[in-house]
Design a protein around this motif. Structure first.
Motif, PDB file in Angstrom:
ATOM      1  N   ASP A 178      11.613 -12.469   0.492  1.00  0.00           N
ATOM      2  CA  ASP A 178      11.117 -13.248   1.622  1.00  0.00           C
ATOM      3  C   ASP A 178       9.792 -12.703   2.132  1.00  0.00           C
ATOM      4  OD1 ASP A 178      13.035 -15.328   2.050  1.00  0.00           O
ATOM      5  OD2 ASP A 178      14.447 -13.813   2.755  1.00  0.00           O
ATOM      6  N   ARG A 179       9.541 -11.418   1.938  1.00  0.00           N
ATOM      7  CA  ARG A 179       8.324 -10.775   2.436  1.00  0.00           C
ATOM      8  C   ARG A 179       7.408 -10.464   1.265  1.00  0.00           C
ATOM      9  NH1 ARG A 179       8.322  -7.953   7.256  1.00  0.00           N
ATOM     10  NH2 ARG A 179       6.126  -7.623   6.710  1.00  0.00           N
ATOM     11  N   MET A 180       6.700 -11.489   0.782  1.00  0.00           N
ATOM     12  CA  MET A 180       5.778 -11.258  -0.326  1.00  0.00           C
ATOM     13  C   MET A 180       4.614 -10.368   0.088  1.00  0.00           C
ATOM     14  SD  MET A 180       6.824 -12.318  -3.193  1.00  0.00           S
ATOM     15  CE  MET A 180       5.315 -12.135  -4.172  1.00  0.00           C
ATOM     16  N   ASP A 181       4.309 -10.316   1.377  1.00  0.00           N
ATOM     17  CA  ASP A 181       3.255  -9.405   1.806  1.00  0.00           C
ATOM     18  C   ASP A 181       3.628  -7.963   1.471  1.00  0.00           C
ATOM     19  OD1 ASP A 181       5.296  -9.764   3.764  1.00  0.00           O
ATOM     20  OD2 ASP A 181       4.032  -8.847   5.295  1.00  0.00           O
ATOM     21  N   LEU A 182       4.910  -7.608   1.664  1.00  0.00           N
ATOM     22  CA  LEU A 182       5.350  -6.255   1.322  1.00  0.00           C
ATOM     23  C   LEU A 182       5.339  -6.033  -0.191  1.00  0.00           C
ATOM     24  CD1 LEU A 182       8.317  -5.682   3.804  1.00  0.00           C
ATOM     25  CD2 LEU A 182       5.965  -4.857   3.983  1.00  0.00           C
ATOM     26  N   ALA A 183       5.715  -7.063  -0.942  1.00  0.00           N
ATOM     27  CA  ALA A 183       5.693  -6.931  -2.403  1.00  0.00           C
ATOM     28  C   ALA A 183       4.267  -6.713  -2.900  1.00  0.00           C
ATOM     29  CB  ALA A 183       6.304  -8.174  -3.051  1.00  0.00           C
ATOM     30  N   TYR A 184       3.319  -7.475  -2.350  1.00  0.00           N
ATOM     31  CA  TYR A 184       1.921  -7.298  -2.746  1.00  0.00           C
ATOM     32  C   TYR A 184       1.409  -5.914  -2.335  1.00  0.00           C
ATOM     33  CZ  TYR A 184       1.668 -12.396  -3.488  1.00  0.00           C
ATOM     34  OH  TYR A 184       1.855 -13.683  -3.924  1.00  0.00           O
ATOM     35  N   ALA A 185       1.795  -5.464  -1.152  1.00  0.00           N
ATOM     36  CA  ALA A 185       1.336  -4.163  -0.670  1.00  0.00           C
ATOM     37  C   ALA A 185       1.899  -3.019  -1.500  1.00  0.00           C
ATOM     38  CB  ALA A 185       1.716  -3.981   0.797  1.00  0.00           C
ATOM     39  N   ALA A 186       3.097  -3.204  -2.031  1.00  0.00           N
ATOM     40  CA  ALA A 186       3.720  -2.160  -2.837  1.00  0.00           C
ATOM     41  C   ALA A 186       3.106  -2.057  -4.226  1.00  0.00           C
ATOM     42  CB  ALA A 186       5.222  -2.419  -2.961  1.00  0.00           C
ATOM     43  N   ALA A 187       2.459  -3.130  -4.683  1.00  0.00           N
ATOM     44  CA  ALA A 187       2.065  -3.237  -6.086  1.00  0.00           C
ATOM     45  C   ALA A 187       0.624  -2.801  -6.336  1.00  0.00           C
ATOM     46  CB  ALA A 187       2.261  -4.667  -6.561  1.00  0.00           C
ATOM     47  N   ASP A 188       0.370  -2.425  -7.581  1.00  0.00           N
ATOM     48  CA  ASP A 188      -0.982  -2.171  -8.078  1.00  0.00           C
ATOM     49  C   ASP A 188      -1.428  -3.245  -9.061  1.00  0.00           C
ATOM     50  OD1 ASP A 188      -1.700   0.671  -7.069  1.00  0.00           O
ATOM     51  OD2 ASP A 188       0.333   0.863  -7.841  1.00  0.00           O
ATOM     52  N   PHE A 189      -0.466  -3.946  -9.652  1.00  0.00           N
ATOM     53  CA  PHE A 189      -0.757  -4.958 -10.659  1.00  0.00           C
ATOM     54  C   PHE A 189       0.429  -5.916 -10.686  1.00  0.00           C
ATOM     55  CE2 PHE A 189      -2.317  -6.740 -14.615  1.00  0.00           C
ATOM     56  CZ  PHE A 189      -3.655  -6.356 -14.681  1.00  0.00           C
ATOM     57  N   ALA A 190       0.195  -7.154 -11.122  1.00  0.00           N
ATOM     58  CA  ALA A 190       1.267  -8.145 -11.167  1.00  0.00           C
ATOM     59  C   ALA A 190       1.346  -8.761 -12.556  1.00  0.00           C
ATOM     60  CB  ALA A 190       1.045  -9.233 -10.123  1.00  0.00           C
ATOM     61  N   LEU A 191       2.530  -9.179 -12.925  1.00  0.00           N
ATOM     62  CA  LEU A 191       2.782 -10.008 -14.095  1.00  0.00           C
ATOM     63  C   LEU A 191       3.477 -11.248 -13.575  1.00  0.00           C
ATOM     64  CD1 LEU A 191       2.949 -10.448 -17.212  1.00  0.00           C
ATOM     65  CD2 LEU A 191       5.154  -9.252 -17.149  1.00  0.00           C
ATOM     66  N   CYS A 192       2.845 -12.428 -13.717  1.00  0.00           N
ATOM     67  CA  CYS A 192       3.332 -13.576 -12.967  1.00  0.00           C
ATOM     68  C   CYS A 192       2.850 -14.885 -13.580  1.00  0.00           C
ATOM     69  CB  CYS A 192       2.857 -13.495 -11.515  1.00  0.00           C
ATOM     70  SG  CYS A 192       1.051 -13.397 -11.349  1.00  0.00           S
ATOM     71  N   ARG A 193       3.390 -15.991 -13.072  1.00  0.00           N
ATOM     72  CA  ARG A 193       2.881 -17.313 -13.383  1.00  0.00           C
ATOM     73  C   ARG A 193       1.512 -17.485 -12.712  1.00  0.00           C
ATOM     74  NH1 ARG A 193       5.269 -18.801 -17.890  1.00  0.00           N
ATOM     75  NH2 ARG A 193       7.466 -19.416 -17.707  1.00  0.00           N
TER      76      ARG A 193
END
Length: 423
Positions: free
Chosen positions: A247-262
């Motif tokens: 629900d909190r994508m802001d936290l997911a983005y803040a935790a990450a250095d890189f993404a694998l996604c659509r």
């Protein structure tokens, strides 16, 4: 001001509409927002959670082939148009803003019939049938992608939530990692495939997660609610955290250095806004719009692109993993992604809508010189906003300042990509 928003069905239609709603209310606390939707759409959950009124109308999906159900469309569409008309009258709407999807077609037709000004926003490179219709009924058309071809269109960017637009990944990083049970000292790969997950991403990751963790990279894996049972986090010193939904994508983005996604329009808009580089895997169905969403980011150095059928554990280990472990490359890609981000598209669209309402009102009801624009913008006009009437005038057409495009939207933080071994 009384605004009706038509953007139901999928999160890609609903989230920009809700971002605009927030920006309108922030600009003028007296704004009343009504959202249109159907019983089958995600709006039945998302709109009430954000505190806005939701009015439901009958869904009128168009069959993708010639079948007997096609014969029922005109009657059902007429019923939906009538239902929207009643909502517009009850809300005493000053404007209808549509974002495409099932609810937009009857909304545009009803607004035209009831003489309510129409604003269209199209997120994708290839506009859908509803917005193509809407663009023929109004001169006020905006796009979220620079290469979208539509009548009267101006590129503006895609409205995104303020908690994403204002995210400082550096400041929130340690808190975000603690929230998910991740270590503060190792890089993080965020894997997600939209609200329902993506099976091909999950399968490719499953075959490569051992090598990723051996290389000292943590994984935050948003599996999707239907795939949660497939991901069983193995024990180890390098965390692998699997969650069905965030629900909190802001936290997911803040935790990450890189993404694998659509590479949906909203995903691309949010990742560039926060400066998070990604390996984009476009959805292999549809008209190829997801590939076009990601292409400008990849061409400018802010991400990688891999086709769905080429995403394998071997590709992750051979092509993605060397990037994940290269601190300087990740930092450079982060800066490149951030340079493409538009953090204030919600506010720009809100300013345009307010100005359109003022201009339309001025053409219907002549007022004292200077009175309509100031009343329309209200006392809470955002700092730095253009002067009333500068975006739109009834006779001169629609022009943004500075060469026809809005500013890129606020200050980006320096080098937002980082590994945190030094923490």
């Amino acid at each position: 001001m009384r605004v009706v928003l038509a953007g139901g069905g999928t999160a890609g239609h609903i989230e920009p509409a809700l971002a605009l709603a927030d920006a309108l209310v922030q600009a003028d606390r007296g704004t009343h927002v009504t959202c249109l939707g159907t019983r089958r759409g995600l709006e039945t959950r998302l709109v009430p959670l954000r505190g806005y009124e939701l009015s439901l109308i009958p869904a009128v999906p168009l069959p993708r082939s010639v079948t007997p159900s096609l014969l029922t469309v005109p009657g059902r569409l007429a019923g939906a148009v009538h239902a929207v008309g009643a909502i517009l009258d009850r809300a005493r709407a000053d404007v209808l803003v549509g974002f495409g999807g099932y609810v937009a077609t009857p909304a545009y037709l009803a607004a035209k019939r009831h003489k309510v000004p129409i604003v269209v926003h199209e997120a994708n490179p290839f506009p859908g049938i509803a917005n193509r219709l809407g663009a023929r009924l109004t001169p006020y058309v905006f796009t979220g992608h620079p290469d979208t071809k539509m009548r009267n269109a101006q590129y503006l960017g895609l409205p995104i939530r303020r908690e994403i637009a204002e995210l400082d990944r550096f400041a929130l990083g340690d808190k975000a990692r603690a929230h998910f049970g991740l270590r503060p000292d190792l890089p993080v790969l965020l894997v997600f495939g939209g609200s329902q997950g993506a099976r091909s991403l999950n399968l490719a990751l499953a075959g490569a997660v051992g090598a990723i963790r051996t290389a000292g990279v943590q994984v935050l894996h948003v599996t999707g609610p239907r795939n949660a049972a497939e991901a069983e986090p193995p024990a180890g010193a390098v965390p692998y955290v699997a969650v069905p939904y965030v629900d909190r994508m802001d936290l997911a983005y803040a935790a990450a250095d890189f993404a694998l996604c659509r590479a949906g329009a909203m995903t691309c808009a949010e990742l560039t806004a926060v400066g998070l580089p990604a390996a984009f895997v476009p959805l292999p169905i549809g008209n190829g719009e997801q590939r076009l969403n990601a292409l400008p980011i990849v061409q400018r150095g802010g991400g990688l692109l891999v086709e769905d059928d080429e995403l394998t554990p071997e590709w992750i280990m051979g092509s993605l993993l060397p990037v994940l472990t290269n601190i300087d490359q990740v930092a450079a890609m982060s800066e490149a992604a951030a340079a493409l981000g538009r953090r204030d598209a919600d506010r720009w669209l809100a300013r345009a809508v307010i100005d359109i309402v003022a201009a339309e009102a001025a053409t219907r009801e002549p007022a004292q010189p200077g009175s309509v624009p100031e009343q329309a913008w209200g006392r809470d006009r955002p700092a730095g906003a253009p002067a009333p009437g500068s975006l739109f005038t009834p006779s001169a057409g629609r022009q943004f300042p500075a060469g026809g495009q809005p500013a890129s939207g606020g200050q980006h933080p320096p080098a937002t990509g980082r590994h945190r071994q030094s923490r």
